[in-house]
Scaffold this active site. Structure first.
Site, short mmCIF file in Angstrom:
data_model
loop_
_atom_site.label_atom_id
_atom_site.label_comp_id
_atom_site.label_asym_id
_atom_site.label_seq_id
_atom_site.Cartn_x
_atom_site.Cartn_y
_atom_site.Cartn_z
N LYS A 22 34.76 38.24 25.53
CA LYS A 22 34.97 37.39 26.72
C LYS A 22 35.60 38.18 27.86
CE LYS A 22 38.87 34.68 27.36
NZ LYS A 22 39.46 34.76 28.65
N ASN A 23 36.69 38.89 27.56
CA ASN A 23 37.43 39.51 28.66
C ASN A 23 36.71 40.72 29.26
OD1 ASN A 23 39.33 37.53 28.62
ND2 ASN A 23 40.83 38.68 27.41
N ARG A 93 40.97 31.88 36.18
CA ARG A 93 41.83 33.06 36.25
C ARG A 93 41.07 34.35 36.60
NH1 ARG A 93 46.61 33.22 37.68
NH2 ARG A 93 46.45 35.42 37.17
N CYS A 117 49.37 29.52 35.24
CA CYS A 117 48.60 28.82 34.21
C CYS A 117 49.54 28.50 33.08
CB CYS A 117 47.44 29.67 33.72
SG CYS A 117 48.00 31.04 32.76
N ARG A 122 51.53 34.17 36.69
CA ARG A 122 50.58 35.28 36.56
C ARG A 122 50.41 35.94 37.92
NH1 ARG A 122 45.88 33.76 32.21
NH2 ARG A 122 45.48 35.97 32.41
N PRO A 123 51.40 36.77 38.30
CA PRO A 123 51.35 37.40 39.62
C PRO A 123 50.18 38.37 39.76
CG PRO A 123 53.12 38.35 38.30
CD PRO A 123 52.55 37.21 37.50
N ILE A 124 49.75 38.62 41.02
CA ILE A 124 48.68 39.62 41.24
C ILE A 124 49.15 40.69 42.22
CG2 ILE A 124 46.71 38.18 40.58
CD1 ILE A 124 46.21 37.73 43.59
N ASP A 125 50.47 40.89 42.27
CA ASP A 125 51.02 41.89 43.21
C ASP A 125 50.47 43.30 42.96
OD1 ASP A 125 52.76 41.34 40.83
OD2 ASP A 125 53.72 43.18 41.50
N GLN A 126 50.20 43.65 41.70
CA GLN A 126 49.70 45.00 41.42
C GLN A 126 48.25 45.18 41.87
OE1 GLN A 126 51.79 47.53 40.17
NE2 GLN A 126 53.18 45.88 40.73
N ASP A 306 47.08 38.19 22.71
CA ASP A 306 46.02 37.20 22.50
C ASP A 306 45.80 36.88 21.02
OD1 ASP A 306 45.77 37.10 25.21
OD2 ASP A 306 43.94 38.30 25.32
N ILE A 328 54.54 39.93 26.86
CA ILE A 328 53.59 39.92 27.99
C ILE A 328 53.70 38.62 28.79
CG2 ILE A 328 51.16 40.20 28.67
CD1 ILE A 328 52.13 42.64 27.09
N ARG A 398 36.16 27.58 26.41
CA ARG A 398 36.14 28.61 27.45
C ARG A 398 35.94 30.00 26.85
NH1 ARG A 398 41.40 29.46 29.24
NH2 ARG A 398 40.45 31.43 29.75
#
Ligand code: EPU
Length: 421
Positions: A22-23, A93, A117, A122-126, A306, A328, A398
């Site tokens: 999936k990922n 996501r 979520c 779930r930051p996206i600063d990077q 996971d 995590i 999903r």
């Protein structure tokens, strides 16, 4: 409303075939936007996240033809928009990969910001740091993220946290950039290697994926005209390994990359389960009560977050006191509330949970709070005495292809039932 009804205490026996990851799939589908042409992707898992991503691509001008349930031909010759459907992308996501892919292709992108979520913030600063380092201007406002650049120039980017998503997104944005981009402290998960292999097959020049330094030499164009098969799902394979142990079963897991599962295999051996790896097959069995263990989730090659809820079920039934430290995600212990309803003795606080092993779990009505929590509850239901009903199946659908059918073939008594509201 649908629910899964499981009658438990069944040791799993037989063979299961693992689907594509999936990922990896949810990164490779947006990565096709970098191709000025046609490509074929095979071994895609037949899950709702993959279907949704292909629909988003159609909105951007992609031609998407499904050849089978697992194989798609995508023609991205005529991309007509760099603005993703904002409402959909806010709820999904992995939509953050559209920013890197559209920025790379069109030098601009507008995408709804994927919100927090049920795993916590779930930051996206990077991701943003990487796009800016390549020369993009990034604006976050009114629930959207807009990125624009006249030109993207390769540079060295030092990641502050090891992030799967940011590593892949920076790779996507830099494939067509001028010069060479170096990602330092990159994540090393198998799906990062898979996305790099896909892009290289289509004409990119990416080296070092799978190590903590990735070098992307910008190329003028990705022509595509090639076929790629998605890597087997490490997490799905790990889920079945842990189900075999929890149910005291004996199963063969086919189509998996055993190297990706070494860390899980080592933990299973430590607690008393048995593993025999043979090519792309893995036999997993357990004939006695498992022992306690301590686990800390870590980026690959450490123990994957996971698979944390799934091994949490095994430790709930293991002899002695086990401790899991989740390093995590801040809220990945919600499943422990559900397991307590089934008789587990777990105390969770913050990022640590203490499992006092019990002799038995008992069937109860429970709810899947997220994807991996849902998988864990299925395992718990198969191992428990009595009947378990699992609600909120949308999370499970999903990310796992035909999960109840795969478990049924292993002998589990599991049915999907429509319940009147
Ligand atoms: N982080 C930041 N800033 C960022 C990005 C991440 O601080 O810009 C932090 C996160 O808050 C987290 C850590 O870094 O504490 C790792 O996050 P990462 O970016 O690696 O996670 P992700 O890319 O958003 C992917 C998987 C998750 C999986 C994690 C960790 C996809 C679509 N999702 O998420 O999968 O848990 O990596 O391996 O690939 C799942 O499949 O159930 C799932 C949640």
């Amino acid at each position: 409303m649908e629910k899964l009804v499981i009658t438990g205490k069944t040791p799993l026996k037989g063979e299961v075939i693992i689907s594509g990851a999936k990922n990896a799939a949810v990164a490779i589908i947006p990565a096709t936007l970098l191709i000025n042409g046609v490509c074929t992707i095979d071994n895609l898992p037949n899950i709702s996240d993959v279907k949704l991503y292909c629909d988003i691509l159609k909105d951007l001008g992609s031609k998407v033809d499904w050849i089978t349930d697992h194989k798609v031909v995508i023609d991205n010759t005529n991309i007509t928009s760099s603005v993703a459907p904002l409402e959909v992308t806010r709820k999904f996501r992995a939509s953050y990969y559209l920013i890197g892919a559209l920025l790379g292709r069109c030098k601009e992108a507008q995408v709804g910001i994927p919100g927090g979520c049920n795993l916590g913030a779930r930051p996206i600063d990077q991701h943003i740091k990487g796009f800016e380092a390549l020369g993009a201007e990034v604006e976050v406002s009114q629930g959207n993220i807009t990125a624009k650049a006249n030109v993207l120039n390769g540079t060295t980017i030092y990641m502050d946290v090891v992030s799967v998503g940011a590593t892949i997104n920076i790779m996507l944005a830099s494939v067509l950039a001028e010069g060479t981009t170096v990602i330092e402290s990159a994540a090393k998960e198998p799906h990062i290697v898979d996305v790099a292999n896909f892009l290289n097959t289509m004409g990119a020049d990416i080296r070092g994926a799978g190590t903590d330094v990735i070098k992307v030499k910008g190329v003028k164009e990705l022509k595509g005209n090639a076929e790629y098969s998605v890597v087997p799902d490490q997490i799905e394979a790990g889920t079945f390994m842990l189900a075999a142990v929890a149910s005291k079963g004996d199963i063969i897991i086919k189509n998996c990359i055993t190297k990706h599962l070494e860390c899980v295999a080592a933990k299973i051996t430590e607690i008393g389960g048995k593993i025999d790896a043979n090519g792309d097959h893995l036999r997993v069995w357990c004939d006695k009560r498992t022992k306690k263990a301590n686990i800390k989730t870590l980026p690959y090659p450490g123990f994957p977050t996971d698979l944390q809820p799934q091994i949490g079920v095994v430790l709930s039934l293991s002899k002695g006191t086990s401790i899991i430290n989740e390093s995590i995600w801040e809220s990945r212990f919600q499943y422990t509330d559900e397991l307590r309803k089934m008789g587990a003795n777990i105390t969770a606080q913050g990022k640590t949970a203490v499992f006092e092993g019990v002799d038995e779990l008992y069937g109860a009505p429970v709810s899947a709070t997220d994807l991996r929590a849902g998988a864990a509850l299925i395992i718990a239901g198969i191992a428990a005495n009595g009947t378990t009903e699992i609600y909120n199946l949308k999370h499970i659908d999903r990310g796992y292809e035909n999960i109840e059918e795969k478990f049924r073939k292993l002998g589990a008594k599991i049915e999907r039932v429509q319940e009147e509201e």
